[in-house]
Design an enzyme around this catalytic site. Structure first.
Site, short mmCIF file in Angstrom:
data_model
loop_
_atom_site.label_atom_id
_atom_site.label_comp_id
_atom_site.label_asym_id
_atom_site.label_seq_id
_atom_site.Cartn_x
_atom_site.Cartn_y
_atom_site.Cartn_z
N SER A 81 0.80 -1.22 0.00
CA SER A 81 0.00 0.00 0.00
C SER A 81 0.83 1.27 0.00
O SER A 81 0.28 2.37 -0.13
CB SER A 81 -0.91 0.01 1.23
OG SER A 81 -1.70 -1.16 1.24
N ASP B 45 -17.61 0.39 -1.09
CA ASP B 45 -16.72 -0.77 -0.95
C ASP B 45 -17.38 -1.80 -0.06
O ASP B 45 -17.49 -1.60 1.14
CB ASP B 45 -15.39 -0.32 -0.35
CG ASP B 45 -14.54 -1.51 0.09
OD1 ASP B 45 -14.70 -2.61 -0.49
OD2 ASP B 45 -13.71 -1.33 1.01
N ASP C 83 -10.77 -7.00 -0.30
CA ASP C 83 -10.09 -5.89 0.37
C ASP C 83 -9.48 -6.45 1.64
O ASP C 83 -9.91 -7.48 2.15
CB ASP C 83 -11.13 -4.80 0.71
CG ASP C 83 -10.47 -3.52 1.14
OD1 ASP C 83 -10.44 -2.58 0.31
OD2 ASP C 83 -9.95 -3.44 2.28
N HIS D 263 -14.93 -0.74 3.55
CA HIS D 263 -14.79 0.61 4.09
C HIS D 263 -16.04 1.44 3.91
O HIS D 263 -16.05 2.62 4.27
CB HIS D 263 -13.61 1.32 3.43
CG HIS D 263 -12.30 0.66 3.69
ND1 HIS D 263 -11.47 0.95 4.74
CD2 HIS D 263 -11.66 -0.35 3.02
CE1 HIS D 263 -10.38 0.21 4.70
NE2 HIS D 263 -10.48 -0.60 3.65
N CYS E 188 -7.87 1.90 1.43
CA CYS E 188 -8.92 1.06 0.85
C CYS E 188 -8.45 0.43 -0.46
O CYS E 188 -8.16 1.12 -1.43
CB CYS E 188 -10.17 1.92 0.61
SG CYS E 188 -11.42 1.06 -0.35
#
Lengths: 624, 380
Positions: free
Chosen positions: A326, A350, A365, A371, A384
Site C-alpha cells: 500500500s 466498498d 479488500d 470501508h 482502501c
C-alpha cells in the site's frame, strides 16, 4: 764426468725455473685480465647489482582517508596494529620458517593459505607479505626473542582500518580487507604501483565506492640495508599523499535512532534529506562487525554469519526486494487523477471485495466488510484496496507503469553504493520479456495495490518519498557529501499541480487523522508528517524450507512497511522503513519512521528545529 | 790469484753478501723480508676494513705473524743440509699423523681434519705435509740423475699420492689437490719430460668427469655444480660466488674507497675477512689495488725463484722452487675461486686472509728459502 752431469742438470733446472717464471707471469696476466673483465668491462652491471643488493625501495602506504559523518564524527579511522610479515627473498627455507613460527604463535591454516596465495601472485621483489595481524604484546615478545633464527621474518607496525561503531554502519560503509589476487589482476601498471605499499582494499559499501579517493598516493623510501635486511640508513624519501577524508551525509544520531528503533527485528531503514538527496540514515539489521573482516575473518566467524538464518550479511536496504504494497497508493492516486479516471469528489461503495468486471472473480479488500463509501482522500487514509482496484483497472497498466516510473520504481536510484538492485515495475513489455506471457486485468488489479509482480527495495521506497516531497522533481541520493550527481532531467509535471498538496493532506491524515492507519505513529508529533503504511505478503519465504524449523509462524507473517516525509509543508526528511514479518505497517514500521524523523527534525528541547541550519553546531559535533 | 782477489772479480750474485752485511749474518734475505712485510702490512690494512674496523682482530693477526716470523727466523739459522737430514723424519711423522686423524681425529663440519695433541692443542697434520711432501720429493732427487728415469718418477709419484689420498679421505679434496700439486711441481722442476706432462694433463681431462660421478662426496659435487652455474641457487650455494663477483665488479678501476665497500660492510659478502678477503680489496681499492698486490706477490715469487736459481745443491734448488710455486698456486686458487674462475675451495689468500695456521706454514717455507740463500758457500 760428474761435473759435466751437474752442469747439464743445472741447466735443466734453470730452464724449468725460467718456464716457471713465465708460467707465473702468464697466469697472473690471466688473473689480471679476469679482473679487467669484471671491474672494467662489466663494471656497470656489477655496480647495478651491488646497488640492488644494498638499496631497497620501500613503498610507504598512504594513510587511508577517514570517513566522517555530516557533523565530523568519525565513522572509520586507522589504528596502529602489529603484524608478522615475511620477506620471501630473505628466507632460505620458507616452509621451515613457517612451521617454526607456527610453533611459536597461533597461525591458522587460513592464514598460511592466504600467505601462499599472495606469494604466488604478481608482486614486487623484496616486498613483505603479511602472515598474521593483530599480534598481542606477548606474541611480539616471543617473536622478537627468536627473530635471529629466521632472517626475513619481522614485525611491522601498520595502520589498519577501525570502525568505532561496529555493526551500526556495516551495510553502508562496508569494510576494507586484505588486497587479493583479483584486485591486483584488475589493476593497470600505474594503479599497481600506487598500491605497492598497501595491504588493504575497499571491499564493500562506501569503502569500495570511494576507494580511489580514500587511498591516496603511495610514497617511497630508499634505504640502505645490510644482507639481513636491516635498514642502515635512509637515502631518500618521498612522503605519501594521504587519502582524502570523506564527509558523509549520514548523521550518527539519526542512524542510531533508526538502528535502535528497529531493535532486534530484521529490517531496513533509509532516511534521505529530500532537499539535497543526502542519505541521513542507511540501516539494515542485523548487521555485522566490519572490524572482523579487516585483517581476514576467521572461518568460524564467517560461518556464523553465513549460517545465521537472519542473514546479517544481506544488505536488505540495497538488495532486498519486497512488494511495496500500500505504500504506493498515494502515487497510484496521483496517477488516477492525472489519467482523469477519478477526482477528489468521486466516491465508490466498498463492500469488502471487488468483482473483476466481465468475470465472476472476486478480489478481497484487506478489511472484511469493507470501508463503506469512500472517496480518494479516505481511500488513501484508510488504505482502501477496492478503490484502487477500480481506479487501476480504469487507467490501465500502461499508464500505471509510465507514471510510477517517475518516482524511481523499476530502476536503480543511482546511489553511490555498488550492488543496488532495481526492483520490478511491471508492464506489458516486462511481462512479455520476463514471463513470456500476456498481461491480464487481474495483473493490473494486483499491481494497483503494490502486490503481484511489483518489487522495490527499501531504498527505492525512500526515493519515492523523496520525489513525492519534491513534488515530482527527482534527485539522486548520495551517501557522500560533495558534488551531487548530475540532476536527472526527468520531472513529473501533473496536469493539475493542486493535486500535490491535496495528496499530501491525505497522507498527513494517515498519521494525524482520526481514522489514519498510522495514527499511533503520528501521536504527539511536533510537526506534520505525510506517510503511508503498507504490508508486503510473504510469498517467497513461505516456500523456503530451510527456515521452517525455526519459527514458521513468525517467518510467514507479512512484512511491515512504512514510507513518509516531513514536515509536510517544508520536507526535510523522507523515510522508508521495512520490518520483516512485522505484520502491520502502521503499528510496527510507523513508529520506527517517527523515531528517525524526530531524531532529525527536533532540537535538544524536543521542538522543531530551524531546518535551514545544520542540525548540530560544529562544537557540538566534536563531542561524540 | 788470492782468494780475495778471486772473490772481487766474481759477478756480484756469485760473490755472496759481504760479512759486514747484518742481514746476511742473521741469515735473513733482506729483499724477500721486505716483500713479505709489505704484503703483510697491505693485508692488515685490508683486514682492518674487512673485519669491521676491529682492532682486536688485527692484534690476533699480528700475533700469528709474530709466531710465523719467529719460525722463519729460527729455520733460517739452520743450513739446508739440516732440512735435508730431517725431511724423511718429518714426512714419516706427518704420514703417521694423517693415519691417526682418520682414526681418532676431531670431526668438524663433516670432515676429520684435526688431531688433538696433549699440551699442544688442535693441530692439522695436512698443514705439516704442505712442506714435508715437496721436501721429500726434493730429498728423493737430491742425488739422482736428471732428467728422472721412469722408475724415479713412479717413486716420486708415490711419495706425493699416499698423503694426498689420506687427506682426500678426511675428506679435504682442496688441500689434497694442493699438496699433490706442491709435490708434482718438484717433479716438473726436476725435468719431467714434456711428453709425460702432456699425457698427465690429458689424463686429468678425462678423469675429472669420472671423479665427479664416482669419487666425489655430495658436498664436493655441489661445489662443482655451483661453480658451473652459480645462478641456479642464488640464495644457497651460489650466494658466495655471486656476491664476491659483484663485490669485485662493482669496485671498478679505483674502487669505492677504503672502508666504503658496500658488499663487505653490509655483510652481503660472506667470509669477508678470511677466504673472500680478496673481494674486499677489489671492491674498496679497485683494479689498482689488485695490481699493487699482484706486483708485491710477483716480487716475492720472483725473489724466491732467483734464490732457487742460485742455490748450490739440488735439494735446495728443488725445494726452493717448489715452495715458491706452492705459494703461487695458493694465490691462483684463492683469486680464481673468489673471482669465479675456479670452484669454491677453502684456501686462504696467502699472508692476507685472517687466521689459520697457513701463515706459520708459509713463513716456515720462506725461512727455509732464506736459509738456502744465506748458507751458500763458494764452490772451488
Amino acid at each position: 764426468m760428474r761435473l759435466r752431469d751437474r752442469q747439464r742438470e743445472s741447466q735443466i733446472i734453470q730452464m724449468r725455473l725460467i718456464w716457471t717464471l713465465a708460467f707465473v707471469v702468464i697466469v697472473l696476466g690471466a688473473l689480471v685480465s679476469r679482473m679487467i673483465w669484471l671491474q672494467w668491462l662489466q663494471h656497470d652491471r656489477f655496480q647495478a647489482l651491488a646497488d640492488q643488493n644494498r638499496v631497497q625501495t620501500q613503498a610507504i602506504a598512504p594513510p587511508r582517508g577517514l570517513l566522517l559523518d555530516r557533523h565530523g564524527r568519525i565513522l572509520a579511522d586507522n589504528q596502529p596494529d602489529f603484524s608478522l610479515v615475511v620477506i620471501p627473498e630473505q628466507v632460505r627455507d620458507l616452509d621451515a620458517a613457517l612451521n617454526g613460527l607456527r610453533e611459536l604463535i597461533s597461525i591458522d591454516d587460513d592464514q598460511i593459505e592466504r600467505f601462499h596465495t599472495q606469494l604466488k601472485q604478481r608482486r614486487r621483489a623484496w616486498e613483505a607479505i603479511p602472515l598474521r595481524s593483530r599480534l598481542t604484546m606477548e606474541e611480539i615478545a616471543l617473536i622478537a626473542e627468536a627473530r635471529h633464527e629466521w632472517p626475513g621474518v619481522r614485525i611491522e607496525a601498520e595502520a589498519i582500518r577501525h570502525y568505532p561503531h561496529g555493526d551500526l554502519f556495516s551495510h553502508v560503509i562496508g569494510y576494507v580487507n586484505r588486497i587479493n589476487a583479483e584486485d591486483i589482476a584488475a589493476m593497470d601498471e600505474a594503479t599497481l604501483a600506487n598500491y605497492s605499499g598497501t595491504n588493504f582494499y575497499g571491499r564493500a559499501g562506501i569503502e569500495r565506492q570511494y576507494e580511489q579517493r580514500l587511498h591516496g598516493k603511495v610514497g617511497y623510501r630508499k634505504v640502505e640495508t645490510n644482507a639481513r635486511g636491516r635498514v642502515q640508513q635512509v637515502l631518500e624519501e618521498i612522503p605519501p599523499v594521504p587519502g582524502e577524508d570523506i564527509h558523509l551525509n549520514l548523521d550518527l544520531d539519526v542512524q542510531r535512532a533508526a538502528w535502535d528503533a528497529l531493535g532486534s527485528r530484521r529490517g531496513a531503514v533509509i532516511a534521505i534529506d529530500p532537499r539535497d538527496g543526502g542519505v541521513l540514515a542507511f540501516v539494515s539489521r542485523p548487521g555485522f562487525d566490519p572490524n572482523l573482516f579487516v585483517t581476514g575473518i576467521s572461518l568460524t566467524d564467517y560461518a556464523a554469519y553465513r549460517d545465521d538464518p537472519d542473514r546479517p550479511l544481506f544488505n536488505r536496504a540495497l538488495q532486498g526486494q519486497y512488494p511495496p504494497g500500500s505504500t504506493i497508493k498515494s502515487m497510484m492516486g496521483l496517477a488516477a487523477l492525472d489519467a482523469g479516471v477519478t477526482d477528489w469528489q468521486r466516491t465508490i461503495r466498498d463492500p469488502g471485495f471487488f468483482n473483476l468486471p466481465g468475470t465472476t472473480r472476486i478480489i478481497r479488500d484487506w478489511k472484511r466488510g469493507g470501508h463503506g463509501v469512500v472517496n480518494l482522500h479516505t481511500a488513501v487514509v484508510e488504505s482502501c484496496d477496492t478503490y484502487f482496484y477500480d481506479a487501476g483497472l480504469k487507467m490501465g497498466i500502461d499508464h500505471i507503469a509510465n507514471f510510477l516510473a517517475h518516482f524511481g520504481l523499476g530502476k536503480i536510484t543511482g546511489i553511490d553504493l555498488q550492488g543496488e538492485l532495481a526492483g520490478i515495475l511491471p508492464s506489458r513489455e516486462w511481462k512479455q520479456r520476463a514471463r513470456k506471457s500476456a498481461w491480464f486485468h487481474g495483473d493490473t488489479v494486483n499491481t494497483s495495490i503494490g502486490q503481484g509482480y511489483m518489487l522495490a527495495t527499501p531504498l527505492q521506497l525512500a526515493q519515492t518519498m523523496v520525489v513525492s516531497a519534491r513534488r515530482g522533481k527527482q534527485i539522486v541520493p548520495r551517501v557522500a557529501m560533495g558534488a551531487p550527481a548530475a540532476e536527472p532531467q526527468d520531472q513529473l509535471v501533473l496536469k493539475n499541480p493542486d493535486n500535490w498538496p491535496r495528496m499530501e493532506a491525505a497522507l498527513a491524515d494517515v498519521l494525524h487523522g482520526q481514522r489514519g492507519t498510522a495514527r499511533a505513529a503520528g501521536h504527539g508529533a511536533q510537526y506534520r508528517i505525510a506517510g503511508k503504511s503498507g504490508t508486503a505478503q510473504v510469498f517467497s519465504l513461505a516456500s523456503d524450507v530451510e527456515y521452517k524449523e525455526l519459527d514458521v509462524a513468525e517467518r510467514l507473517r507479512d512484512h511491515a512497511l512504512f514510507v513518509a516525509f516531513a514536515p509536510v509543508d517544508n520536507p526535510a526528511i523522507a523515510v522508508a522503513v521495512l520490518v520483516e514479518n512485522g505484520e502491520s505497517g502502521g503499528r510496527t514500521a510507523g513508529p520506527v519512521a517517527r523515531a528517525v524523523m524526530d531524531a532529525w527534525l527536533l532540537d535538544g528541547k524536543g521542538s522543531l528545529r530551524d531546518l535551514s541550519r545544520p542540525r548540530l553546531q560544529p562544537d557540538e559535533g566534536a563531542t561524540p | 790469484m788470492s782468494s780475495r782477489e778471486y772473490l772481487r772479480q766474481l759477478p756480484s750474485h756469485q760473490r755472496g753478501p759481504s760479512n759486514r752485511d747484518l742481514a746476511f749474518r742473521l741469515h735473513v734475505d733482506a729483499p724477500l723480508l721486505a716483500g713479505l712485510l709489505a704484503i703483510m702490512a697491505y693485508g692488515m690494512f685490508i683486514l682492518y676494513s674487512a673485519g669491521g674496523e676491529d682492532i682486536n682482530l688485527l692484534i690476533r693477526q699480528s700475533m700469528r705473524f709474530l709466531v710465523g716470523f719467529t719460525t722463519m727466523f729460527v729455520l733460517a739459522q739452520f743450513p739446508p743440509r739440516t732440512f735435508r737430514f730431517w725431511t724423511p723424519v718429518l714426512y714419516g711423522i706427518g704420514l703417521v699423523m694423517l693415519v691417526l686423524v682418520l682414526l681418532v681425529g676431531i670431526e668438524a663440519k663433516g670432515a676429520q681434519r684435526w688431531l688433538y695433541i696433549p699440551g699442544f692443542g688442535r693441530f692439522q697434520p695436512s698443514e705439516l705435509m704442505k712442506i714435508a711432501v715437496p721436501a721429500l720429493v726434493a730429498w728423493f732427487f737430491r742425488d739422482r740423475a736428471l732428467p728422472p728415469s721412469f722408475r724415479d718418477v713412479v717413486i716420486a709419484l708415490t711419495i706425493v699420492i699416499v698423503p694426498a689420498l689420506l687427506i682426500g679421505k678426511q675428506p679435504d679434496l682442496g688441500t689434497a689437490l694442493l699438496i699433490a700439486m706442491s709435490g708434482l711441481v718438484i717433479l716438473f722442476m726436476a725435468g719431467l719430460s714434456w711428453r709425460i706432462i702432456g699425457a698427465a694433463v690429458a689424463f686429468v681431462a678425462v678423469a675429472a668427469p669420472l671423479m665427479y660421478f664416482y669419487v666425489m662426496h655430495d658436498y664436493q659435487r655441489r661445489r662443482v655444480d655451483t661453480f658451473l652455474n652459480p645462478e641456479a641457487d642464488p640464495l644457497g650455494a651460489g650466494w658466495n660466488i655471486i656476491q664476491s663477483k659483484t663485490a669485485i665488479g662493482s669496485g671498478g678501476i679505483d674502487g669505492k674507497g677504503w672502508l666504503n665497500g658496500t658488499q663487505s660492510r653490509l655483510d652481503f659478502l660472506p667470509e669477508s675477512s678470511t677466504d673472500f678477503i680478496f673481494a674486499v680489496l677489489a671492491e674498496e681499492l679497485g683494479l689498482l689495488g689488485i695490481l699493487l698486490l699482484f706486483a708485491l706477490y710477483l716480487f716475492v715469487i720472483g725473489r724466491c725463484l732467483w734464490i732457487s736459481y742460485h742455490a748450490q745443491d739440488l735439494f735446495s734448488r728443488l725445494l726452493g722452487a717448489g715452495l715458491a710455486i706452492t705459494f703461487f698456486i695458493y694465490i691462483l686458487v684463492n683469486v680464481g675461486m673468489v673471482s669465479g674462475l675456479l670452484p669454491v675451495v677453502g684456501v686462504p689468500l696467502p699472508l692476507i686472509s685472517y687466521g689459520g695456521t697457513s701463515i706459520v706454514t708459509l713463513l716456515a717455507g720462506f725461512g727455509m728459502l732464506m736459509s738456502i740463500h744465506t748458507h751458500r758457500r763458494l764452490i772451488g
